[in-house]
Design a protein around this motif. Structure first.
Motif, PDB file in Angstrom:
ATOM      1  N   GLY A 225       2.123   8.136   0.666  1.00  0.00           N
ATOM      2  CA  GLY A 225       1.751   6.792   0.232  1.00  0.00           C
ATOM      3  C   GLY A 225       0.669   6.826  -0.834  1.00  0.00           C
ATOM      4  O   GLY A 225      -0.238   7.676  -0.787  1.00  0.00           O
TER       5      GLY A 225
ATOM      6  N   ILE B  60      -9.892   1.215   5.713  1.00  0.00           N
ATOM      7  CA  ILE B  60      -9.288   2.378   5.047  1.00  0.00           C
ATOM      8  C   ILE B  60     -10.378   3.393   4.703  1.00  0.00           C
ATOM      9  O   ILE B  60     -10.247   4.585   4.968  1.00  0.00           O
ATOM     10  CB  ILE B  60      -8.519   1.916   3.777  1.00  0.00           C
ATOM     11  CG1 ILE B  60      -7.215   1.221   4.188  1.00  0.00           C
ATOM     12  CG2 ILE B  60      -8.249   3.084   2.832  1.00  0.00           C
ATOM     13  CD1 ILE B  60      -6.518   0.458   3.069  1.00  0.00           C
TER      14      ILE B  60
ATOM     15  N   TRP C  74       0.266  -3.874  -3.436  1.00  0.00           N
ATOM     16  CA  TRP C  74       0.069  -4.661  -4.659  1.00  0.00           C
ATOM     17  C   TRP C  74       1.020  -4.257  -5.770  1.00  0.00           C
ATOM     18  O   TRP C  74       1.108  -4.921  -6.798  1.00  0.00           O
ATOM     19  CB  TRP C  74      -1.405  -4.617  -5.081  1.00  0.00           C
ATOM     20  CG  TRP C  74      -2.227  -5.144  -3.955  1.00  0.00           C
ATOM     21  CD1 TRP C  74      -3.009  -4.424  -3.086  1.00  0.00           C
ATOM     22  CD2 TRP C  74      -2.262  -6.502  -3.465  1.00  0.00           C
ATOM     23  NE1 TRP C  74      -3.535  -5.244  -2.119  1.00  0.00           N
ATOM     24  CE2 TRP C  74      -3.093  -6.521  -2.328  1.00  0.00           C
ATOM     25  CE3 TRP C  74      -1.667  -7.710  -3.886  1.00  0.00           C
ATOM     26  CZ2 TRP C  74      -3.350  -7.692  -1.596  1.00  0.00           C
ATOM     27  CZ3 TRP C  74      -1.917  -8.871  -3.168  1.00  0.00           C
ATOM     28  CH2 TRP C  74      -2.753  -8.855  -2.042  1.00  0.00           C
TER      29      TRP C  74
ATOM     30  N   THR D  12       0.899   5.302   4.990  1.00  0.00           N
ATOM     31  CA  THR D  12       2.174   4.624   4.741  1.00  0.00           C
ATOM     32  C   THR D  12       2.091   3.104   4.814  1.00  0.00           C
ATOM     33  O   THR D  12       3.089   2.423   4.561  1.00  0.00           O
ATOM     34  CB  THR D  12       3.224   5.136   5.744  1.00  0.00           C
ATOM     35  OG1 THR D  12       2.620   5.223   7.041  1.00  0.00           O
ATOM     36  CG2 THR D  12       3.725   6.519   5.374  1.00  0.00           C
TER      37      THR D  12
ATOM     38  N   ALA E 227       7.033   6.566  -2.271  1.00  0.00           N
ATOM     39  CA  ALA E 227       8.426   6.119  -2.400  1.00  0.00           C
ATOM     40  C   ALA E 227       8.635   5.284  -3.665  1.00  0.00           C
ATOM     41  O   ALA E 227       9.716   5.315  -4.266  1.00  0.00           O
ATOM     42  CB  ALA E 227       8.817   5.306  -1.169  1.00  0.00           C
TER      43      ALA E 227
HETATM   44  P1  FAD Z   1       0.233   0.169   1.375  1.00  0.00           P
HETATM   45  O1  FAD Z   1      -0.453  -0.542   0.294  1.00  0.00           O
HETATM   46  O2  FAD Z   1       1.270  -0.548   2.145  1.00  0.00           O
HETATM   47  O3  FAD Z   1       0.848   1.500   0.740  1.00  0.00           O
HETATM   48  C1  FAD Z   1       1.671   2.347   1.480  1.00  0.00           C
HETATM   49  C2  FAD Z   1       2.577   3.069   0.511  1.00  0.00           C
HETATM   50  O4  FAD Z   1       3.270   4.070   1.239  1.00  0.00           O
HETATM   51  C3  FAD Z   1       3.631   2.168  -0.116  1.00  0.00           C
HETATM   52  O5  FAD Z   1       3.522   2.184  -1.510  1.00  0.00           O
HETATM   53  C4  FAD Z   1       4.951   2.755   0.349  1.00  0.00           C
HETATM   54  O6  FAD Z   1       5.934   2.731  -0.669  1.00  0.00           O
HETATM   55  C5  FAD Z   1       4.553   4.175   0.711  1.00  0.00           C
HETATM   56  N1  FAD Z   1       5.400   4.756   1.757  1.00  0.00           N
HETATM   57  C6  FAD Z   1       5.652   4.257   2.990  1.00  0.00           C
HETATM   58  N2  FAD Z   1       6.465   5.078   3.659  1.00  0.00           N
HETATM   59  C7  FAD Z   1       6.730   6.120   2.836  1.00  0.00           C
HETATM   60  C8  FAD Z   1       7.499   7.297   2.964  1.00  0.00           C
HETATM   61  N3  FAD Z   1       8.193   7.568   4.078  1.00  0.00           N
HETATM   62  N4  FAD Z   1       7.538   8.161   1.921  1.00  0.00           N
HETATM   63  C9  FAD Z   1       6.852   7.914   0.778  1.00  0.00           C
HETATM   64  N5  FAD Z   1       6.113   6.802   0.611  1.00  0.00           N
HETATM   65  C10 FAD Z   1       6.044   5.922   1.622  1.00  0.00           C
HETATM   66  N6  FAD Z   1      -5.229  -6.828   3.642  1.00  0.00           N
HETATM   67  C11 FAD Z   1      -6.475  -7.304   3.515  1.00  0.00           C
HETATM   68  O7  FAD Z   1      -7.403  -6.770   4.119  1.00  0.00           O
HETATM   69  N7  FAD Z   1      -6.743  -8.360   2.694  1.00  0.00           N
HETATM   70  C12 FAD Z   1      -5.776  -8.968   1.987  1.00  0.00           C
HETATM   71  O8  FAD Z   1      -6.041  -9.899   1.267  1.00  0.00           O
HETATM   72  C13 FAD Z   1      -4.433  -8.512   2.130  1.00  0.00           C
HETATM   73  N8  FAD Z   1      -3.425  -9.104   1.465  1.00  0.00           N
HETATM   74  C14 FAD Z   1      -2.150  -8.654   1.648  1.00  0.00           C
HETATM   75  C15 FAD Z   1      -1.125  -9.283   0.948  1.00  0.00           C
HETATM   76  C16 FAD Z   1       0.181  -8.892   1.145  1.00  0.00           C
HETATM   77  C17 FAD Z   1       1.273  -9.548   0.391  1.00  0.00           C
HETATM   78  C18 FAD Z   1       0.476  -7.876   2.081  1.00  0.00           C
HETATM   79  C19 FAD Z   1       1.893  -7.458   2.343  1.00  0.00           C
HETATM   80  C20 FAD Z   1      -0.546  -7.217   2.747  1.00  0.00           C
HETATM   81  C21 FAD Z   1      -1.869  -7.595   2.516  1.00  0.00           C
HETATM   82  N9  FAD Z   1      -2.928  -6.960   3.150  1.00  0.00           N
HETATM   83  C22 FAD Z   1      -4.203  -7.409   2.988  1.00  0.00           C
HETATM   84  C23 FAD Z   1      -2.708  -5.735   3.882  1.00  0.00           C
HETATM   85  C24 FAD Z   1      -2.535  -4.570   2.856  1.00  0.00           C
HETATM   86  O9  FAD Z   1      -1.353  -3.953   3.195  1.00  0.00           O
HETATM   87  C25 FAD Z   1      -3.744  -3.663   2.884  1.00  0.00           C
HETATM   88  O10 FAD Z   1      -4.891  -4.385   2.542  1.00  0.00           O
HETATM   89  C26 FAD Z   1      -3.694  -2.470   1.917  1.00  0.00           C
HETATM   90  O11 FAD Z   1      -3.226  -2.808   0.657  1.00  0.00           O
HETATM   91  C27 FAD Z   1      -2.923  -1.347   2.531  1.00  0.00           C
HETATM   92  O12 FAD Z   1      -3.029  -0.205   1.750  1.00  0.00           O
HETATM   93  P2  FAD Z   1      -2.314   1.129   2.225  1.00  0.00           P
HETATM   94  O13 FAD Z   1      -2.460   2.106   1.138  1.00  0.00           O
HETATM   95  O14 FAD Z   1      -2.811   1.502   3.570  1.00  0.00           O
HETATM   96  O15 FAD Z   1      -0.792   0.720   2.440  1.00  0.00           O
END
Ligand code: FAD
Ligand code: NAP
Length: 528
Positions: A10, A436, A42, A137, A34
């Protein structure tokens, strides 16, 4: 020797920081993503109106002081393009892309208990071995496709909020349907209502939304930059990963009627999710909760002119904040526009999607465009989508009755596999970026600790895990969380076991537990 010390899955907020941090510590680290670019949430969720619901000043990295000083958020709640350009900038600034394989999905992970390494099979057919894996992820990255008949029959345009096209979508003059009124639906509906010919919203459960009071923040930000470090320290010790001004808000029963009304007015008018901290026991005390819920209901009634529509938009079936609240920028007022109508699918159930629109409650509604804002298989979905096996056991089988983790960081029997903001950590109940950073730093410290001692394996004890699962469940039982059929409890996915997915004890408390575990020689973990 494995190909890498650490494989990160991710490249959103979590993966990018984990990559930076481990590279700085001298680990050989590689990430796979992915999607074709950095950004995670985002990158994918670029629907109209998408913006954060935690203030930008807090919903951003604290680890890079210079970045924090240089970056200028324009709005109190940044919109998706600004958030994505921030993450792009971070990737450029630290030259992170060179260690990321894009358009590459991890399909399976196998642990070799003799060599102490994981083998990842990728959808490209390639494999990568690494001593440690960090699953970054995402909690909200596995979309939920609802079981609505005929979803592929529609001959107009179908859009999903979580996979919005990259080219501009012109909805001018179109008859548009939106299914879903969670945060994604609320933001989409508010943004597109002025431009479409007609907008029909299909709502199953009304939401509690509070105003964002969004605004330009140039001056506030300049002032904050004089003491940004203190603000970040406060965030880390706060309940929700973002300071709400008053870290120990009053208990409901300690306030008289006038004070209660004043507190609700103050929080509502200030805007945003700090409304949930009007009372310290808002999510524990049914009386406190009922009062806050009634307050929001009344405000909805004041905003929507047609009483029948107002009533349909008014949530009555579950406690406030037991389901994720929405932060809106004029959502309810949209229903006063003549081109917007609301269908309550509990009164008029969606029977199917047809070639020309949606059939609900025996009537056919023709549309040019259908937008689905139907949510995610949250917290466990992206992990379960990977076939993760260790010692002949699959993680998804181990979690068949609900996730089992120690501290939301690791699961017994699956050594050397960390989850960033995994289930049973504060994660989605907090400002995710604070959570995070907490996890990335803890994982990085643990890996350094192992390396310094020539150790190659870390795994939680079953007993420590059992304790943590009980702690998480017991803590949630003290709240009203279980009274809402929400994705916090896995209730939005048919067949998913009902269990509290996030840890409800608060970010500050959780951070202290993690610190305590680390200083007591990683209590509850076996280091080999
Ligand atoms: P993500 O941003 O979800 O990134 C995970 C990445 O892993 C993705 O790009 C995906 O493609 C990749 N991935 C997954 N599985 C695999 C695999 N098997 N192989 C390869 N790649 C893979 N949180 C807040 O605190 N405040 C907010 O205002 C907020 N707004 C949000 C708005 C929306 C529309 C959504 C959906 C969520 C929001 N969230 C918010 C939660 C948000 O998901 C987190 O804040 C943060 O962006 C998560 O970051 P991350 O890197 O942990 O996960
Ligand atoms: P969500 O909150 O799960 O909302 C999904 C919506 O779709 C709900 O209204 C749900 O109704 C409805 N739905 C699902 N299946 C349906 C069906 N078959 N028929 C009719 N309606 C159906 O998902 P989301 O809006 O994508 O938000 C998920 C989370 O992401 C949020 O809670 C938040 O944490 C984060 N997010 C944040 C922001 C932000 O403001 N920054 C924006 C978007 C997302 P029920 O309620 O009845 O299940």
């Amino acid at each position: 020797m494995p190909d890498h010390d650490v494989l990160i899955i991710g490249a959103g907020f979590s993966g990018l920081y984990q990559l930076y941090r481990l590279r700085e510590l001298g680990f050989d680290v590689h990430a796979v993503e992915a999607g074709p670019a950095v950004g995670g949430t985002w990158y994918w969720n670029r629907y109209p109106g998408a913006r954060c619901d935690i203030e930008s000043i807090g919903y951003s990295y604290s680890f890079d002081t210079e970045l924090q000083e240089e970056w200028n958020w324009t709005e109190r709640y940044a919109a998706q393009p600004e958030l994505l350009s921030y993450l792009d900038h971070v990737a450029d600034r630290h030259d992170l892309r060179k260690d990321i394989s894009f358009d590459t999905r991890v399909e399976s992970l196998r642990f070799d208990d003799t060599a102490d390494e994981w083998t990842a099979l990728l959808d490209t057919g390639a494999r990568i071995t690494a001593r440690f894996v960090v699953a970054a992820t995402g909690c909200l990255s596995k979309p939920l496709v609802p079981a609505i008949a005929g979803i592929d029959d529609f001959t107009g345009d179908t859009y999903w909020t979580w996979d919005w096209p990259h080219d501009p979508v012109d909805l001018t003059g179109k008859r548009v349907a939106v299914i879903g009124t969670g945060s994604s639906g609320v933001q989409t509906i508010t943004a597109i209502a002025p431009e479409v010919e007609s907008l029909t919203v299909f709502q199953r459960t009304p939401t509690y939304a509070v105003p964002a009071q969004n605004r330009l923040i140039a001056q506030e930000l300049a002032e904050l930059k004089t003491h940004y470090g203190e603000f970040r320290d406060e965030s880390r010790l706060s309940v929700g990963g973002f300071p709400c001004g008053d870290e120990l808000p009053p208990f409901f029963e300690d306030l008289d009627d006038e004070q209660i009304a004043g507190e609700l007015d103050r929080r509502y008018d200030d805007g945003g999710l700090c409304f949930q901290q009007s009372f310290r026991d808002l999510l524990q005390s049914p009386e406190a909760n009922a009062r806050a819920a009634e307050y929001v209901r009344r405000r909805i009634g004041q905003k929507v002119t047609d009483p029948a529509t107002a009533e349909r938009l008014t949530p009555r079936s579950y406690p406030i904040a037991a389901k994720r609240m929405c932060v809106d920028t004029g959502y309810y007022e949209v229903y006063n526009q003549p081109n917007v109508s609301l269908i309550d699918v509990t009164e008029q159930p969606i029977e199917r999607i047809t070639g020309s629109g949606i059939r609900a409650g025996g009537a056919d509604f023709p549309f040019d465009v259908i937008i689905l804002a139907t949510g995610f298989d949250a917290m466990t979905g992206a992990l379960d989508a990977i076939d993760i096996q260790s010692r002949g056991k699959a993680l998804r089988d181990k979690w068949a009755d609900g996730p089992r983790t120690y501290l939301g960081l690791m699961s017994a029997g699956f050594p050397n596999l960390f989850t960033v903001t995994g289930p049973q950590s504060p994660s989605v109940l907090s400002n995710m970026v604070t959570s995070i950073e907490c996890h990335v730093e803890w994982i990085s410290d643990a890996l350094e600790h192992l390396r310094a001692r020539g150790l190659t394996k870390i795994e939680p004890d079953e007993a420590a895990e059992d304790n943590w699962v009980n702690t998480t469940n017991d803590a949630a039982d003290l709240t009203l969380l279980g009274q809402a059929p929400s994705w916090y409890m896995g209730a939005n996915v048919p067949g998913k076991p009902r269990a509290p997915l996030p840890f409800v004890g608060g970010v500050g408390t959780y951070q202290q537990i993690l610190d305590g575990v680390a200083v007591s020689n990683y209590h509850g973990f076996e280091l080999v």
